[in-house]
Design a protein around this motif. Sequence first.
Motif, PDB file in Angstrom:
ATOM      1  N   SER A  27      10.558  -9.486   1.961  1.00 40.58           N
ATOM      2  CA  SER A  27      10.195  -8.684   0.529  1.00 40.58           C
ATOM      3  C   SER A  27       9.143  -9.860  -0.074  1.00 40.58           C
ATOM      4  O   SER A  27       9.250 -10.960  -0.213  1.00 40.58           O
ATOM      5  N   ARG A  43       1.719  -6.162   3.591  1.00 41.48           N
ATOM      6  CA  ARG A  43       2.163  -5.094   4.111  1.00 41.48           C
ATOM      7  C   ARG A  43       1.537  -4.894   5.854  1.00 41.48           C
ATOM      8  O   ARG A  43       2.360  -4.812   6.619  1.00 41.48           O
ATOM      9  N   GLN A  48       7.807  -5.969   2.865  1.00 40.42           N
ATOM     10  CA  GLN A  48       7.701  -4.859   1.652  1.00 40.42           C
ATOM     11  C   GLN A  48       7.145  -5.502   0.580  1.00 40.42           C
ATOM     12  O   GLN A  48       7.599  -6.728   0.050  1.00 40.42           O
ATOM     13  N   ARG A  72       6.068   1.335   1.182  1.00 43.21           N
ATOM     14  CA  ARG A  72       5.948  -0.140   1.705  1.00 43.21           C
ATOM     15  C   ARG A  72       5.384  -1.128   0.451  1.00 43.21           C
ATOM     16  O   ARG A  72       5.589  -2.346   0.518  1.00 43.21           O
TER      17      ARG A  72
END
Length: 141
Positions: A27, A43, A48, A72
């Motif tokens: 993330s 990405r 994410q 995404r």
Amino acid sequence: MGPPWVPTRTKDIDELLDDARLAPGQSFIELGCGDGRLLAAARRRGAQATGYEINPVMWLVATVRNLRYYPRVRVRLGNFWRRDLSGADVVMAFLVPRFMRRLEMKAKAEIKPGARLVSYIYALPAKRPKHQGRHWFVYKY
Ligand SMILES: C[S@@+](CC[C@H](N)C(=O)[O-])C[C@H]1O[C@@H](n2cnc3c(N)ncnc32)[C@H](O)[C@@H]1O
């Protein structure tokens, strides 16, 4: 007033994401995502990506750039100081010197162990970086 929009140099983006060890499935959160190029680069690495942007014009630019990659990539209009960072593996910030102490306190309170903060151009006042790139500092929590 917050930091104005000044872009991260395009040629620095891949290298600083390498230094942050951003990996597929992780993330990525960007505080003040500007035109959204870093979100797009995160990405492409399989992360994410979520960006927060307070300037509606820049929010729109970042949103249009990344629209086809939703969910995404998410671009949120609003104030990043009110957002929680505990879900991030990598946090990216390009602020100005007067906000660095506040960023340091927020990062210390919220960033999870093992996650990384990349601060472009400006260092945090107290924490020692794990790595220093050409124009950025990488901190590990
Ligand atoms: C120096 S620019 C960096 C833009 C982008 N991160 C980049 O590196 O190309 C800082 C950005 O943060 C945004 N910003 C400043 N304060 C903010 C806040 N409190 N919440 C969300 N965005 C903010 C500005 O509008 C601007 O787009």
